[in-house]
Write a protein that holds these residues in place. Sequence first.
Motif, short mmCIF file in Angstrom:
data_model
loop_
_atom_site.label_atom_id
_atom_site.label_comp_id
_atom_site.label_asym_id
_atom_site.label_seq_id
_atom_site.Cartn_x
_atom_site.Cartn_y
_atom_site.Cartn_z
N LYS A 30 12.17 5.09 14.18
CA LYS A 30 11.14 5.95 13.58
C LYS A 30 10.85 7.13 14.51
O LYS A 30 9.83 7.15 15.22
CB LYS A 30 9.84 5.14 13.37
N HIS A 34 4.26 -4.00 -2.47
CA HIS A 34 4.55 -2.99 -3.49
C HIS A 34 4.89 -3.55 -4.86
O HIS A 34 5.86 -3.12 -5.51
CB HIS A 34 5.63 -2.02 -3.00
N HIS A 67 2.62 -1.63 6.75
CA HIS A 67 2.28 -0.21 6.57
C HIS A 67 3.26 0.81 7.17
O HIS A 67 3.52 1.83 6.57
CB HIS A 67 0.87 0.07 7.09
N MET A 68 3.79 0.55 8.37
CA MET A 68 4.66 1.55 9.01
C MET A 68 6.09 1.48 8.49
O MET A 68 6.93 2.29 8.87
CB MET A 68 4.68 1.35 10.53
N HIS A 69 6.38 0.48 7.67
CA HIS A 69 7.72 0.31 7.09
C HIS A 69 8.81 0.18 8.14
O HIS A 69 9.87 0.80 8.05
CB HIS A 69 8.05 1.46 6.12
N LEU A 77 -5.92 11.29 11.85
CA LEU A 77 -5.93 10.00 12.53
C LEU A 77 -6.54 10.12 13.92
O LEU A 77 -6.71 9.14 14.61
CB LEU A 77 -4.50 9.46 12.66
N ASN A 93 9.87 9.96 13.84
CA ASN A 93 8.67 10.73 13.50
C ASN A 93 7.38 10.12 14.05
O ASN A 93 6.31 10.67 13.87
CB ASN A 93 8.56 10.92 11.97
N PHE A 94 7.47 8.99 14.74
CA PHE A 94 6.27 8.41 15.38
C PHE A 94 5.99 9.04 16.74
O PHE A 94 4.97 8.75 17.35
CB PHE A 94 6.43 6.90 15.58
N ASP A 126 -0.61 -3.60 0.41
CA ASP A 126 0.07 -2.81 -0.63
C ASP A 126 0.66 -3.76 -1.69
O ASP A 126 1.86 -3.67 -2.03
CB ASP A 126 1.16 -1.89 -0.03
N ASN A 176 -3.24 0.30 1.27
CA ASN A 176 -3.72 1.57 0.73
C ASN A 176 -3.17 1.86 -0.67
O ASN A 176 -3.39 2.95 -1.19
CB ASN A 176 -3.42 2.73 1.69
N HIS A 177 -2.43 0.93 -1.24
CA HIS A 177 -2.03 1.05 -2.65
C HIS A 177 -2.38 -0.25 -3.35
O HIS A 177 -1.63 -1.23 -3.26
CB HIS A 177 -0.51 1.30 -2.77
N ASP A 206 2.62 10.83 17.47
CA ASP A 206 1.47 9.90 17.44
C ASP A 206 1.49 8.94 18.62
O ASP A 206 0.45 8.56 19.15
CB ASP A 206 1.47 9.10 16.13
P1 5GP Z 1 2.57 3.82 2.25
O1 5GP Z 1 3.57 2.81 1.81
O2 5GP Z 1 1.30 3.19 2.72
O3 5GP Z 1 2.33 4.91 1.25
O4 5GP Z 1 3.18 4.66 3.43
C1 5GP Z 1 3.31 4.31 4.71
C2 5GP Z 1 4.22 5.36 5.34
O5 5GP Z 1 3.45 6.18 6.22
C3 5GP Z 1 5.31 4.72 6.17
O6 5GP Z 1 6.51 5.38 5.95
C4 5GP Z 1 4.84 4.89 7.59
O7 5GP Z 1 5.92 5.01 8.46
C5 5GP Z 1 3.97 6.14 7.54
N1 5GP Z 1 2.83 6.04 8.48
C6 5GP Z 1 1.78 5.24 8.37
N2 5GP Z 1 0.92 5.40 9.39
C7 5GP Z 1 1.44 6.36 10.18
C8 5GP Z 1 1.02 6.98 11.41
O8 5GP Z 1 -0.02 6.67 11.99
N3 5GP Z 1 1.85 7.94 11.93
C9 5GP Z 1 3.02 8.28 11.32
N4 5GP Z 1 3.78 9.22 11.89
N5 5GP Z 1 3.43 7.73 10.16
C10 5GP Z 1 2.67 6.76 9.59
#
Ligand code: 5GP
Length: 473
Positions: free
Chosen positions: A204, A17, A237-239, A464, A206-207, A46, A91-92, A210
């Motif tokens: 997480k 970032h 990516h998933m932070h 997805l 919220n995963f 990113d 993706n950024h 998925d």
């Molecule tokens: P970015 O920094 O790329 O804009 O955002 C990534 C964000 O999207 C992170 O907070 C990550 O947890 C969420 N994210 C990415 N892929 C997935 C996914 O497949 N499922 C869910 N639930 N969240 C995702």
Amino acid sequence: MIEQIEGINIAVEGCFHGNFDEIFGTIREIEKQKKIKIDLLLVCGDVQTHRNKHDMFNMACPIKYLSMGTFYKYYQGKEAAPCLTIFIGGNHEASNYLREMYFGGWVAPNIYYLGDSNIIQIKKGNTTFKLGGTSGIFKIFDFNNPKLESFPFKSEQLRSVYHTKQVDLFKLSLYEGEVNMFLSHDWPQQIHQHGSTKELLKKKQNFEADIKSGRLGSQPHKFTLERLQPDFWFAAHMHVKFEALVKHKSGKQTKFLALDKCIAGRDFLQVFTYTKDKQDLYEQFAYNDEPIELFYDSEWLSIVHTTYKLLTIWDKIPKLFEYNPALKELQIMKKDKYQEFLNEKHQRMKIFGNHKIKIPNNFEITSPPYDEQDNTIKSLVPPNRVPLNNQMKSYLNLFNESGQELNGLIFYEPDQPRIIGEFVTPDFLQKQIELENQKEILQQKDLQQQEQQEEPSSPKDDELNIQDFPFLQ
Ligand code: 5GP
Ligand code: MN
């Protein structure tokens, strides 16, 4: 007596970032504290390599996050990276700039972009390893498209430009050699099964949906993980930090590590030492101080040349993969066609032989760097091109290709339109592809209706979800 360890001290970072000063500062801090020299920084996307305002506006991201960042100083040579830095895209990104470096290249002195997919060799003294990587994230609706985003990007192309394309996955699928480390932005789909899903869900919540439906992560990365079976796979990516150990049917193992984004107090960096005996050490470091060098990999070069023609086909895009709904897996298209590509690769490997070709240090400035003093509107006027730059020219020279036929597809010089049999403008390409896609969507709708009757519980309404989209089935 303490045993002298020979190896490469490596730092891996999650999402970058644009935090060049902060992350490079952290590297310097670690070097000071541990009294070591970090040889190599690997970054999982990113990154945001904006040379100027124009690049900044070629990044897909919410307006509130648009900022110039500090990359331009490294690009100009006013600041320098503390160590060799290698990254893949997420993706950024400054998508026009990364497109310019499609095959991999130096985006600034000592900062190397691996390209849309790539495998290279890294050497320091007696320690060598092969590093692979692939950029972007997976959205199934763009997977079967060619690299057609012509410049300047239209709004939807600002996103599709970083969506995984089948041709870049196909190149990786043709690789038969050993790969030691691999970088991706998104995670391989279902990687959570090989680590503590419980811990992951704690961090997480919220995963959950998925994970339950098996849709977390990228299907193409799962495919690549199973084929290449690298010793290490790093992602972001998933932070969130997440570790897993994948035990392959072949008996090989992949250590998977995902890291967080760069925020103080979060797990965004991992340091380890890769030794000449291919061990990974976390408490001991290497003190041998030979320079670190990059080499092209002859098998990869052979693949790039073998698949070069796929980049130039715009009217008949062959389907290279299909989705097997029963196995829920991506599979290679017709085996005989694949074998033809493999055979051609083997022929070309004979040409490259065992020559070790060093990746040249041929960085050159290709667009005016951001000027803090210049507040005129002129600084915002976009250069209307993605040039075939000196680095890509010398790379394509290895294959005796000029790259001119990629104009309007990979690169874009508006005053040099592509000529294939007839005069073709990029807008016309776009139209053809859209027509093809619409046809496929209609066919797919029929297919889906049939499938839903057979399997009423199949999930819907999620981009997805591999089953909702047309091109893989
Ligand atoms: P970015 O920094 O790329 O804009 O955002 C990534 C964000 O999207 C992170 O907070 C990550 O947890 C969420 N994210 C990415 N892929 C997935 C996914 O497949 N499922 C869910 N639930 N969240 C995702
Ligand atoms: Mn991301």
